[in-house]
Design an enzyme around this catalytic site. Structure first.
Site, PDB file in Angstrom:
ATOM      1  N   THR A  29       0.848  -1.193   0.000  1.00  0.00           N
ATOM      2  CA  THR A  29       0.000   0.000   0.000  1.00  0.00           C
ATOM      3  C   THR A  29       0.882   1.241   0.000  1.00  0.00           C
ATOM      4  O   THR A  29       2.107   1.147   0.017  1.00  0.00           O
ATOM      5  CB  THR A  29      -0.947  -0.049   1.229  1.00  0.00           C
ATOM      6  OG1 THR A  29      -1.913   0.991   1.114  1.00  0.00           O
ATOM      7  CG2 THR A  29      -0.186   0.126   2.535  1.00  0.00           C
ATOM      8  N   ASN A  30       0.263   2.392  -0.057  1.00  0.00           N
ATOM      9  CA  ASN A  30       0.974   3.669   0.033  1.00  0.00           C
ATOM     10  C   ASN A  30       0.583   4.337   1.340  1.00  0.00           C
ATOM     11  O   ASN A  30      -0.502   4.077   1.857  1.00  0.00           O
ATOM     12  CB  ASN A  30       0.542   4.594  -1.111  1.00  0.00           C
ATOM     13  CG  ASN A  30       1.362   4.388  -2.361  1.00  0.00           C
ATOM     14  OD1 ASN A  30       2.006   3.359  -2.539  1.00  0.00           O
ATOM     15  ND2 ASN A  30       1.317   5.357  -3.239  1.00  0.00           N
ATOM     16  N   ARG A  31       1.404   5.239   1.811  1.00  0.00           N
ATOM     17  CA  ARG A  31       1.041   5.973   3.020  1.00  0.00           C
ATOM     18  C   ARG A  31       0.133   7.133   2.649  1.00  0.00           C
ATOM     19  O   ARG A  31       0.508   7.999   1.875  1.00  0.00           O
ATOM     20  CB  ARG A  31       2.294   6.518   3.690  1.00  0.00           C
ATOM     21  CG  ARG A  31       3.046   5.462   4.458  1.00  0.00           C
ATOM     22  CD  ARG A  31       4.229   6.067   5.160  1.00  0.00           C
ATOM     23  NE  ARG A  31       3.830   7.024   6.192  1.00  0.00           N
ATOM     24  CZ  ARG A  31       4.689   7.829   6.809  1.00  0.00           C
ATOM     25  NH1 ARG A  31       5.960   7.814   6.478  1.00  0.00           N
ATOM     26  NH2 ARG A  31       4.277   8.647   7.738  1.00  0.00           N
ATOM     27  N   VAL A  97      -2.205   6.431  -5.128  1.00  0.00           N
ATOM     28  CA  VAL A  97      -2.425   5.134  -5.771  1.00  0.00           C
ATOM     29  C   VAL A  97      -1.109   4.350  -5.769  1.00  0.00           C
ATOM     30  O   VAL A  97      -0.065   4.900  -6.124  1.00  0.00           O
ATOM     31  CB  VAL A  97      -2.910   5.354  -7.225  1.00  0.00           C
ATOM     32  CG1 VAL A  97      -3.179   4.026  -7.913  1.00  0.00           C
ATOM     33  CG2 VAL A  97      -4.152   6.239  -7.251  1.00  0.00           C
TER      34      VAL A  97
END
Ligand code: C5P
Length: 223
Positions: A29-31, A97
């Site tokens: 995931t991304n922060r 994203v």
């Protein structure tokens, strides 16, 4: 007090991170807390817009009067956004994203199958995710597209490049990891003419300013 500058306008917003599953319990995931995108959604709704918010996994309440669609992955986000984009006047892409996803998602949890210290980490093959903002901007009659850029260095230079590469009229540059999850932010608007800095403030104040900017631009925008 927020003037009703977006009455009769439809605004589509992406927010939060995306989550790309490796197996049922692991993922990449991304922060992103989603706070900036949710603030833009709230400010746009306050300004009288009909707002659709496509949100990745975040822990935030839906702003009053906003239609929310929850998604997990980048491909789900694109699938939610694409059928709606052409009927909206503005598209604001605040989502962080994930650029890549695991090439395969395992149906069952990957087992370590080894004694402690002897496990061999499985290799992770990645596939590139679609660029949602660039895809919307390339539609025959795109909504007015606004992108966000978070960088850890050379912020304005990267924001300018991003604006041209994704072919969008406006990029909002915000300083990188220091602002993740914070309530305030510093934004710079980057367009074809140059840059305009908004002074550091809480995310809702900045979102309201951005909404005024979008309303202004929509008065002359023709796709
Ligand atoms: O390319 P980069 O991720 O730095 O660009 C950031 C901008 O592009 C943000 O507005 C983000 O929401 C959007 N974006 C997107 N789809 C992607 C990657 C970024 O919509 N796959």
């Amino acid at each position: 007090f927020q003037p009703k500058v977006l009455v009769g306008r439809k605004v589509l917003i992406t927010a939060g991170p995306t989550y790309e599953a490796i197996d049922p319990v692991r993922g990449i995931t991304n922060r992103s807390s989603g706070k900036m995108g949710f603030a833009v959604a709230r400010a746009a709704a306050e300004a009288g817009a009909e707002v659709t918010l496509v949100a990745g996994p975040v822990h935030l309440p839906t702003p009053l009067g906003v239609r929310r669609i929850d998604v997990q992955s980048a491909r789900e986000m694109l699938d939610a956004v694409l059928p709606l984009a052409a009927s909206h006047h503005a598209f604001v892409a605040t989502a962080a994203v994930a650029d890549w996803r695991p090439a395969q998602t395992h149906e069952h949890k990957i087992k370590k199958n080894a004694k402690a210290g002897e496990a061999v980490a499985p290799g992770l093959e990645l596939a590139e995710n679609p660029d949602i903002l660039a895809t919307v901007a390339a539609l025959p009659h795109p909504p007015m597209c606004v992108g966000f850029a978070a960088e850890s260095q050379d912020l304005i230079k990267h924001a300018r490049e991003k604006r041209q590469r994704k072919n969008v009229p406006l990029i909002v540059a915000n300083v990188g990891p220091a602002t993740f999850g914070q309530d305030d932010n510093a934004l710079t608007l980057v367009d074809a003419r140059g840059e305009r800095e908004l002074s550091r403030a809480d995310k809702l104040t900045l979102a309201r300013e951005l909404v005024r900017e979008i309303a202004q631009r929509l008065t002359t925008y023709n796709a």
